[in-house]
Scaffold this motif. Structure first.
Motif, short mmCIF file in Angstrom:
data_model
loop_
_atom_site.label_atom_id
_atom_site.label_comp_id
_atom_site.label_asym_id
_atom_site.label_seq_id
_atom_site.Cartn_x
_atom_site.Cartn_y
_atom_site.Cartn_z
N UNK A 1 62.78 11.23 -40.94
CA UNK A 1 63.53 10.55 -39.88
C UNK A 1 62.88 10.03 -37.91
N UNK A 2 62.92 8.39 -37.79
CA UNK A 2 62.30 8.19 -36.80
C UNK A 2 61.01 7.86 -36.67
N UNK A 3 60.22 7.85 -37.96
CA UNK A 3 59.04 7.58 -37.87
C UNK A 3 58.50 5.88 -37.72
N UNK A 4 57.87 6.36 -36.65
CA UNK A 4 57.13 4.99 -36.40
C UNK A 4 56.68 3.74 -36.63
N UNK A 5 55.19 5.57 -36.99
CA UNK A 5 54.35 4.90 -37.76
C UNK A 5 53.86 5.12 -38.36
N UNK B 1 55.67 -2.47 -35.09
CA UNK B 1 55.43 -1.11 -36.36
C UNK B 1 56.12 -1.40 -37.84
N UNK B 2 55.64 -1.66 -38.64
CA UNK B 2 56.46 -1.91 -40.41
C UNK B 2 57.19 -0.96 -40.46
N UNK B 3 57.39 0.24 -39.59
CA UNK B 3 58.94 1.16 -39.69
C UNK B 3 60.17 1.12 -38.32
N UNK B 4 60.67 0.56 -39.18
CA UNK B 4 62.33 0.53 -38.22
C UNK B 4 62.70 1.78 -37.81
N UNK B 5 62.39 2.15 -36.69
CA UNK B 5 63.15 3.37 -36.53
C UNK B 5 64.78 3.83 -37.06
N UNK B 6 64.29 5.52 -36.97
CA UNK B 6 65.59 5.86 -37.60
C UNK B 6 66.06 6.72 -36.22
#
Length: 281
Positions: free
Chosen positions: A200-204, A252-257
Motif C-alpha cells: 500500500x502507498x507505493x509511490x516510487x 510517478x507511474x504508481x498511483x497513491x494508495x
C-alpha cells in the motif's frame, strides 16, 4: 528544501537501504548541498562497502557516541570526507565493530548527535538499521527525521518483516514525519503490482539494475551510474528528490494508495498465497 534537513532511509533487510542512501546523498550533493551520510548499522558496518580506500583513517561512530560530551569539533573530527564526492562526509561503524565494541548510549545521546549533525550539514541522510529494537540510533532517527524513505522488496520475507513492525510504526511518535514508500530492487519477473497492493502507498519504484548490483559488490557505489538500463533507476531517484523538494515534480507511474494495515496484508495474502505455492487462484 530548507537547510538542516534530516532524511531517514529504512526498510527490511536487503531492501537496498545503503545503496539508496548513497545514491540519494550523491543526488543531493549535486544540488550544492553539503551532505552528512550517517550509517547506523553496527551489525553489518557499511563504510567499507562505500569507501574501502578510506577506512584506514576512519574513526568509528561507536567511538564518537562513547565520548563523555559531543561537540561540533568532535563531529568534524570523526566525519570521513569522501574523495569521489567532496560534498559528502560519512559517519559509520568500522569493519569489525559489533554490539559489544563500545559503551551503550541512550536516546538523549542520539538527539544530541542528530542535532549537531543538522548544524554541520545542509542535509543529513541516515542509513538506518532494519532491526529497530537493537538500534536506538535508527529508532530515534525515524522519529525525528523530516522525511522517511521506507523501502520494500518484492518477497515474502520483506512483507512479513513490515507486518511485524506495523504496531511500532503506527505509534504517534513516528507520525510527525513525512513518509515515502518505495518498492526497491524490482526485477522483471517480480509481481510488482501485487506487492504494491499488499504494501500500500507505493509511490516510487526502483528497478533492479545489473550495473548497480556490480557497484555494490565491488565497493563502487560512489561511481557514476550510466547506461540505458540505469535510466529508470535514475528516474526513481529523481522522483524521491521531487518528494524531498529538490526537483521539479516528476510524475510517478504508481498511483497513491492509502496506508496499509495488517488486516489488509492478511486479506491480500489469502488471495495471492496460492500463486506462490504453484496453484491456481
Amino acid at each position: 528544501m530548507t537547510d538542516n534537513t534530516c532524511i531517514a532511509v529504512w526498510g527490511s533487510p536487503n531492501s537496498g537501504k545503503t545503496v539508496t542512501a548513497v545514491k540519494l546523498a550523491q543526488a543531493l550533493a549535486a544540488k550544492r548541498n553539503n551532505v552528512l551520510l550517517l550509517c547506523c548499522d553496527f551489525l553489518c558496518p557499511s563504510a567499507y562497502t562505500i569507501v574501502p580506500q578510506g577506512t584506514a583513517k576512519q574513526a568509528s561512530l561507536g567511538e564518537l557516541l562513547s565520548l563523555p560530551i559531543l561537540t561540533q569539533e568532535d563531529m568534524l573530527r570523526y566525519a570521513l570526507p569522501l574523495d569521489q564526492s567532496p560534498s559528502i562526509a560519512l559517519l559509520g561503524y568500522k569493519k569489525g565493530d559489533n554490539t559489544f565494541s563500545y559503551a551503550s548510549f541512550d536516546r538523549g545521546r542520539v538527539v544530541d548527535l542528530l542535532t549537531l549533525a543538522r548544524h554541520l550539514a545542509d542535509v543529513v541522510v541516515v542509513d538506518c538499521a532494519s532491526y529497530l529494537s537493537a538500534d536506538p540510533l535508527s529508532t530515534v532517527a525515524l522519529e525525528l527525521a523530516d522525511s522517511v524513505i521506507r523501502l520494500h522488496s518484492c518477497d515474502l520475507k520483506s512483507l512479513m518483516f513490515y507486518a511485524s513492525y506495523l504496531p511500532l510504526l503506527t505509534d504517534a511518535r513516528f507520525r510527525r514525519t513525512t513518509t515515502l514508500s518505495v518498492l526497491s530492487n524490482v526485477k522483471p519477473e517480480h509481481d510488482e503490482r501485487t506487492y504494491s497492493q499488499v504494501f500500500g502507498g507505493i509511490q516510487v519504484t526502483l528497478p533492479h539494475v545489473v550495473a548497480l548490483e556490480q557497484q555494490a559488490a565491488s565497493a563502487g557505489l560512489l561511481e557514476k551510474l550510466s547506461g540505458k538500463e540505469a535510466q529508470a533507476y535514475t528516474n526513481g531517484i529523481r522522483q524521491i528528490m521531487s518528494f524531498l523538494g529538490q526537483e521539479e515534480h516528476v510524475p510517478s507511474s504508481k498511483s497513491s494508495v492509502s496506508s496499509t494495515s495488517f488486516s489488509h496484508i492478511a486479506a491480500v495474502l489469502q488471495r495471492v498465497w496460492p500463486k506462490y505455492r504453484g496453484k491456481d487462484q
